[in-house]
Structures are given as C-alpha cells and as structure tokens.
Motif scaffolding. Structure first.
Motif, PDB file in Angstrom:
ATOM      1  N   GLY A 309       0.558   6.273  -7.253  1.00 40.56           N
ATOM      2  CA  GLY A 309       1.673   7.194  -7.365  1.00 40.56           C
ATOM      3  C   GLY A 309       2.940   6.452  -7.741  1.00 40.56           C
ATOM      4  O   GLY A 309       2.962   5.230  -7.845  1.00 40.56           O
ATOM      5  N   GLY A 310       4.005   7.205  -7.980  1.00 39.63           N
ATOM      6  CA  GLY A 310       5.282   6.583  -8.280  1.00 39.63           C
ATOM      7  C   GLY A 310       6.199   6.688  -7.077  1.00 39.63           C
ATOM      8  O   GLY A 310       5.847   7.214  -6.033  1.00 39.63           O
ATOM      9  N   GLY A 311       7.415   6.218  -7.237  1.00 40.47           N
ATOM     10  CA  GLY A 311       8.372   6.355  -6.156  1.00 40.47           C
ATOM     11  C   GLY A 311       9.048   5.048  -5.805  1.00 40.47           C
ATOM     12  O   GLY A 311       8.518   3.963  -6.031  1.00 40.47           O
ATOM     13  N   HIS A 312      10.211   5.167  -5.266  1.00 45.38           N
ATOM     14  CA  HIS A 312      10.959   3.997  -4.814  1.00 45.38           C
ATOM     15  C   HIS A 312      11.698   4.381  -3.531  1.00 45.38           C
ATOM     16  O   HIS A 312      12.408   5.384  -3.495  1.00 45.38           O
ATOM     17  N   PRO A 313      11.537   3.674  -2.435  1.00 45.64           N
ATOM     18  CA  PRO A 313      10.739   2.448  -2.322  1.00 45.64           C
ATOM     19  C   PRO A 313       9.235   2.735  -2.424  1.00 45.64           C
ATOM     20  O   PRO A 313       8.832   3.900  -2.415  1.00 45.64           O
ATOM     21  N   PRO A 314       8.382   1.667  -2.522  1.00 44.24           N
ATOM     22  CA  PRO A 314       6.938   1.886  -2.668  1.00 44.24           C
ATOM     23  C   PRO A 314       6.379   2.761  -1.550  1.00 44.24           C
ATOM     24  O   PRO A 314       6.862   2.728  -0.413  1.00 44.24           O
ATOM     25  N   ALA A 315       5.354   3.510  -1.925  1.00 39.18           N
ATOM     26  CA  ALA A 315       4.745   4.433  -0.976  1.00 39.18           C
ATOM     27  C   ALA A 315       3.651   3.751  -0.171  1.00 39.18           C
ATOM     28  O   ALA A 315       3.029   2.790  -0.612  1.00 39.18           O
ATOM     29  N   THR A 316       3.424   4.273   1.027  1.00 36.87           N
ATOM     30  CA  THR A 316       2.262   3.884   1.829  1.00 36.87           C
ATOM     31  C   THR A 316       1.138   4.881   1.525  1.00 36.87           C
ATOM     32  O   THR A 316       1.342   6.094   1.627  1.00 36.87           O
ATOM     33  N   LEU A 317      -0.032   4.359   1.139  1.00 38.96           N
ATOM     34  CA  LEU A 317      -1.145   5.203   0.722  1.00 38.96           C
ATOM     35  C   LEU A 317      -2.247   5.184   1.765  1.00 38.96           C
ATOM     36  O   LEU A 317      -2.502   4.153   2.405  1.00 38.96           O
ATOM     37  N   ALA A 318      -2.924   6.316   1.927  1.00 40.18           N
ATOM     38  CA  ALA A 318      -4.059   6.426   2.850  1.00 40.18           C
ATOM     39  C   ALA A 318      -5.119   7.318   2.224  1.00 40.18           C
ATOM     40  O   ALA A 318      -4.795   8.303   1.559  1.00 40.18           O
ATOM     41  N   ILE A 319      -6.380   6.934   2.440  1.00 42.60           N
ATOM     42  CA  ILE A 319      -7.512   7.726   1.933  1.00 42.60           C
ATOM     43  C   ILE A 319      -8.336   8.191   3.119  1.00 42.60           C
ATOM     44  O   ILE A 319      -8.671   7.399   4.017  1.00 42.60           O
ATOM     45  N   ASP A 320      -8.688   9.490   3.129  1.00 42.74           N
ATOM     46  CA  ASP A 320      -9.524  10.040   4.196  1.00 42.74           C
ATOM     47  C   ASP A 320     -10.646  10.866   3.592  1.00 42.74           C
ATOM     48  O   ASP A 320     -10.590  11.258   2.427  1.00 42.74           O
ATOM     49  N   ARG A 321     -11.705  11.091   4.360  1.00 40.56           N
ATOM     50  CA  ARG A 321     -12.786  11.994   3.976  1.00 40.56           C
ATOM     51  C   ARG A 321     -12.927  13.058   5.045  1.00 40.56           C
ATOM     52  O   ARG A 321     -13.197  12.755   6.203  1.00 40.56           O
ATOM     53  N   ASP A 322     -12.709  14.288   4.624  1.00 43.60           N
ATOM     54  CA  ASP A 322     -12.804  15.427   5.546  1.00 43.60           C
ATOM     55  C   ASP A 322     -11.954  15.186   6.797  1.00 43.60           C
ATOM     56  O   ASP A 322     -12.362  15.505   7.921  1.00 43.60           O
ATOM     57  N   GLY A 323     -10.763  14.577   6.605  1.00 41.81           N
ATOM     58  CA  GLY A 323      -9.827  14.357   7.704  1.00 41.81           C
ATOM     59  C   GLY A 323     -10.004  13.056   8.440  1.00 41.81           C
ATOM     60  O   GLY A 323      -9.151  12.695   9.284  1.00 41.81           O
ATOM     61  N   THR A 324     -11.082  12.300   8.166  1.00 40.65           N
ATOM     62  CA  THR A 324     -11.321  11.017   8.838  1.00 40.65           C
ATOM     63  C   THR A 324     -10.756   9.888   7.994  1.00 40.65           C
ATOM     64  O   THR A 324     -11.135   9.722   6.830  1.00 40.65           O
ATOM     65  N   LEU A 325      -9.834   9.093   8.575  1.00 42.33           N
ATOM     66  CA  LEU A 325      -9.184   8.012   7.839  1.00 42.33           C
ATOM     67  C   LEU A 325     -10.211   6.942   7.472  1.00 42.33           C
ATOM     68  O   LEU A 325     -10.984   6.471   8.315  1.00 42.33           O
ATOM     69  N   LEU A 326     -10.201   6.514   6.185  1.00 37.94           N
ATOM     70  CA  LEU A 326     -11.113   5.479   5.713  1.00 37.94           C
ATOM     71  C   LEU A 326     -10.397   4.194   5.330  1.00 37.94           C
ATOM     72  O   LEU A 326     -10.919   3.096   5.530  1.00 37.94           O
ATOM     73  N   ALA A 327      -9.195   4.297   4.752  1.00 33.17           N
ATOM     74  CA  ALA A 327      -8.496   3.094   4.307  1.00 33.17           C
ATOM     75  C   ALA A 327      -7.013   3.390   4.158  1.00 33.17           C
ATOM     76  O   ALA A 327      -6.617   4.528   3.877  1.00 33.17           O
TER      77      ALA A 327
END
Length: 568
Positions: A309-327
C-alpha cells in the motif's frame, strides 16, 4: 453368346459392344438382346447373316458411359422360351477422380490448441487410381499426401481446407471443410496499458467467431472472480478508471464444451495525489509538492500472496485468514512453521508451503498508520484433487500404466470420479484409478480427473502422459507431374514418438534422409523434410530413375519400412 468389346471405355466417349451367336431361328421364339444399359444414351442395332459364307446373329450396343458405370455389368442374353444363356461384360470406364471429399478426424467435439487433427482426401471412384494429392488451406498449398496430419494444432491452423486428387485423366476437387480451432484469446483496444478516462474494450475471440455455426456464451472474470456472462464477446469501459485495473480472463462455451483464455493484465495510468490509506488526508502533507503519477497495475499470479500500500508514514501490515492472524510486517517469524514471511516498506509477503485444502479461506490484509487504515480481502481456493501416473509419466508402448486421483480427502459419501483426456471426457466411475493394461501411442495426452460428491467437486491440474512407440507402417507414395516438365515426387510419412529418421533407399543407395545424411548431390533432386515426413522431388525424370524405392523409418523404439515402384 459371345461378346466383343474394348478392354476399357473412356467417360464421355461413345463405345461399341457386340454380342453374337452362330445361329439364327427365323421362325422360332429365340431372341438375342442386351440388358443393363441406359436406353436414354444408347443405340441398339441387329444384323442377321444367312448365306453360303455362314450364319450369325449380331446385336450391337453403342453407348456413352459415365464414371458411375465403372464396374457395372452388362449382359448379353439369348433366350428361347424358358431356356436362357448369357455372357457378361464388366465395364472399365476411365475417368478422373470423382466424389472427392475431405474427412476430418476427430469429427465431433471441440478441437483445441495442442490437439492432433487428421484430414483425409477420400475419393469415391478413380480409374486409373489416384496418382497424387494436393492440399490447400484458404487457397494456399499446404501438403501433397493422402492424409494431412496436424500435430499440436495452433490457432493459425483454423481455416478452410480442400484437397485435389489427380490421375492421368484429370483432377477431382473436394468441397471446402472448415477446421475450427476452439481456442479463446483476449485482446485489448487501444492497448492493455491506458490512461485513466480512455475508452477501452476487451475482446474475447475464438477463431472464426463470426461464422461459428452456433451461439457462443462468454463468461468474464476479473482477478479470478466472476464478472458477467452472456452472448457479448466484448467488455466495454467507456471511461476506464484506476479501479478497473486487474487481470481479466474469459471462458467461451458452446454445446461441445468450453475454453478459458489466458488472463490479460489491464493497467491504468492516472494523474493523482499521493495515495494514502482509507481515512487518511487526501492531500500531501506538503502542499507545495506537485501531483505524482501512479500506475494501478495488478500483481502477477506468483505474487498474489504479496500485499502492499501507499502512505506516509509507512503502514503496518497484517495478514489474516478468516479472522486468524497469520503474519505482520513487524514480526520476524511466522506463527506457523509452514509459513514464510518477507516484509519491506509498505509491503508484506506470505508464502504457504505444502498448500492444501486446509489453507483455503478468506484472506485479509490490513494496513494502518497514524492517519488511518485500509483493508482488502481475497478468497484462496486450493485444489483438493491431484493426479499420479505410475510407473512414470513417460513410458514405452505396451507398459501397464495406472492413473490415480489422489489427495481427495475423506468424504462421508462415495465419490464419483470423471476422467478427461485433452479436455474431453473419457469415462466416470466410483474407482479413483484409470488403467491401461497395455498402453498404446494413441493413449497419450494430457489427463485430468474430477472428483465430486453431492455438495462439491474438484478437478486436478492437467498431467501429460507420453507414450514412446516404434514407427508405424510408413505411408509411401509416388506420382509424376507433366506440367512444366516431368517432375517425379516420392513422399514418405510415418507416425512415431520420438521422431523417426526417415531414409529413402534405391537398392543400396541412400537417396535422402531426414537426419544425419549429406544433401542430395544431383542438381535434379530436391529434398524437403519436416516432422516425420520426407519429400523427394526429381526434376526432368528419365528412365534410369525408375525402380523400387524403400522408405525406412527408425527411432529408439524400433523401425518399419514401405516400398513403392516408381515408373517414369
């Protein structure tokens, strides 16, 4: 009775046949007559001789015969009441090749890219026999064999084909036959990379779409998600927007099946301000900065697990599957040993090793900074079915081969297995195996299995099976052309896998071959080679060129040969 006639008749020319007896009964009921002729084009005359030089009764038949009369029987009959005797004549009518037709194999179902197609030039009647064949595609010469074999069909092979069969009396021309290659392809107009606001059209076409004998249905997908379906082969964007960027594919369907086009990437260039997460200010922090140019472009398939994604300051990214955090972009390691995580500025990549049905689900990516947050989701579906070929995906002819549909998981009900070869349905059963006790070259192809139950089904990836086999009996032909000089042509072709080395012999002399032999030394001889085909042209043919020619085909699996008697 006795019959006198020429050995052969020629179509369109008058022929005379005589039937006679050495006696005549002027007061009896004895008659002498011809049977089996066409009275509309025939004349019959009778002559009786009664003098000291002899006695005879003769009936003369004068007629014009056509090619349909070839091999027909005419009877000369003498009868007296119930008594009857006859003599027969079998007509041998010389004519050019007639009733020439093209036979297409396979004759039904869709023909797709990569399939094998054969076109045969079939002649209903020819006397003398056919001496040569010529094939044309859309008016352009493409072959000189009885059978035109297209191995690994391409989209460019779509078109109208006709053949010509020749003998000494003329040429028979077949009606054209259309070879339809059912292969979908997407094109973009004016281009696949356009400025925002440009009128853009995506077209999904199969060769010969406008002249297709039946209505086609087009199903459009964007980023693998269903978009629309109907008879329209185009997808119109009157003023394309950045949100229209993505991977587009289409599936074309007719009554025989369907074909899906390779996805095309539509990229949209826009003039816009700095991109920020949803909820963040829509103008740059520094008003003096000029607008920046960004490209709205989809990610390739192999990066579909990467989010940015874009943005400033840099964004914090998170990936989940069906609501369960993976990374998350802040973590150094994944929460599962099968997962791999790579993070950089405004980018997070998740790799799943040994992916299976358990990994299917709805994946989400969340990006956030002090100005706001944004999110996106994607549904991942992993195939449950796989295909295993034993003992190997490349075998020799005669080997026992078993194809097994594996990795289908446990089901509460008995599944149904449907097998396909080259996209065409073979069989269905409740057993997960397809067996070839003694596999043949014709069994080779790309196989898939579909396993289904009442509530779901899944199809494996296509897995190719290659069958190595020795050359079949070569097809060897020869003929002589008199137009523009005497040109002799000897052609040999064969079916085999792997490719055969074809060698044309005359006695102990190798005239030509397809692999590993010197070029013809005689300036009168021209050699043309292609896959499993050898053609030798001899200009200004002389008597010394006559003789028995042998075509030998050899590969790693064996050899075969055929002979022809070439006459000048």
């Amino acid at each position: 009775p006795s019959v006198t006639s020429s050995e052969e008749q020629t179509e369109g020319q008058r022929s005379t046949l005589e039937c006679s007896t050495p006696y005549f009964c002027p007061r009896g009921d004895a008659t002498l007559r011809w049977e089996g002729y066409d009275p509309l084009v025939s004349q019959v005359s009778s002559h009786v001789q009664l003098d000291t030089s002899g006695v005879s009764h003769q009936v003369t038949l004068t007629s014009s015969f056509t090619w349909k009369d070839h091999s027909k029987k005419l009877l000369c009959v003498v009868s007296d009441g119930a008594k009857r005797a006859s003599a027969e004549v079998v007509l041998r009518v010389r004519h050019a090749p007639k009733d020439t037709q093209v036979s297409l194999s396979p004759s039904s179902g869709n023909i797709g890219v990569g399939d094998t197609v054969t076109l045969s030039c079939d002649v209903g009647s020819s006397h003398p026999p056919v001496s040569g064949y010529h094939w044309y595609k859309d008016g352009v010469a493409v072959g000189t064999e009885w059978v035109l074999a297209l191995q690994g069909v391409r989209r460019e092979d779509h078109g109208q084909y006709h053949c010509e069969a020749q003998n000494a009396l003329g040429t028979g021309v077949s009606p054209p036959v259309t070879l339809r290659v059912f292969s979908a392809e997407i094109s973009a107009s004016p281009a696949a990379e356009v400025l925002e606001g440009t009128a853009t059209t995506l077209s999904c076409d199969v060769p010969g779409r406008e002249g297709h004998p039946e209505e086609l249905t087009y199903t459009w997908f964007k980023n693998s998600a269903w978009l629309k379906e109907g008879p329209a082969h185009t997808l119109l964007f009157p003023a394309v927007a950045a949100g229209d960027a993505g991977y587009y594919s289409c599936q074309v369907t007719n009554s025989q099946g369907s074909d899906t086009a390779q996805a095309i990437s539509l990229s949209v260039t826009c003039e816009c301000h700095q991109l920020l997460p949803h909820g963040a200010p829509q103008t740059p922090q520094n008003p003096g900065n000029p607008p920046q140019k960004f490209m709205a472009k989809p990610l390739p398939e192999h990066l579909r697990g990467r989010w940015g994604g874009g943005g400033h300051p840099p964004a914090t990214l998170a990936i989940d599957r069906d609501g369960t955090l993976l990374a998350t972009s802040g973590a150094q390691a994944a929460l599962d040993q099968r997962l791999g995580v790579a993070a950089s500025r405004n980018s997070l990549r998740l790799e799943i090793r040994d992916a299976g049905p358990r990994d299917s689900g709805k994946y989400g990516c969340t990006a956030s900074n002090v100005h706001g947050n944004a999110s996106a989701t994607k549904v991942l579906v992993t195939r449950a079915a796989g295909l295993l070929i034993q003992p190997s995906a490349e075998v020799t002819e005669g080997t026992a081969v078993t194809l097994t549909c594996v990795g289908t998981g446990d089901t509460e009900e008995e599944p149904l297995y449907i097998w396909y070869r080259n996209g065409r349905r073979l069989q269905e059963s409740s057993f997960p195996t397809l067996e070839f006790p003694s596999v043949r070259g014709d069994d080779a192809g790309a196989f898939q299995c579909q396993v289904g139950s009442r509530n779901s089904s899944d199809t494996s990836e296509a897995v190719p099976l290659r069958v190595l086999y020795a050359p079949r009996q070569p097809v060897l032909s020869s003929f002589l052309q008199s137009q523009g000089g005497r040109l002799g042509i000897i052609q040999c072709s064969v079916e085999s896998d792997p490719e055969s080395n074809l060698t044309l012999w005359r006695g102990e002399d190798a005239i030509a071959c397809t692999q590993g032999c010197p070029q013809a030394t005689s300036p009168r001889v021209r050699v043309t080679t292609s896959y499993n085909s050898l053609k030798v042209e001899i200009r200004d043919v002389v008597v010394e060129d006559e003789g028995i020619y042998v075509c030998q085909a050899r590969n790693s699996q064996g050899s075969a040969s055929a002979t022809v008697d070439f006459k000048a």
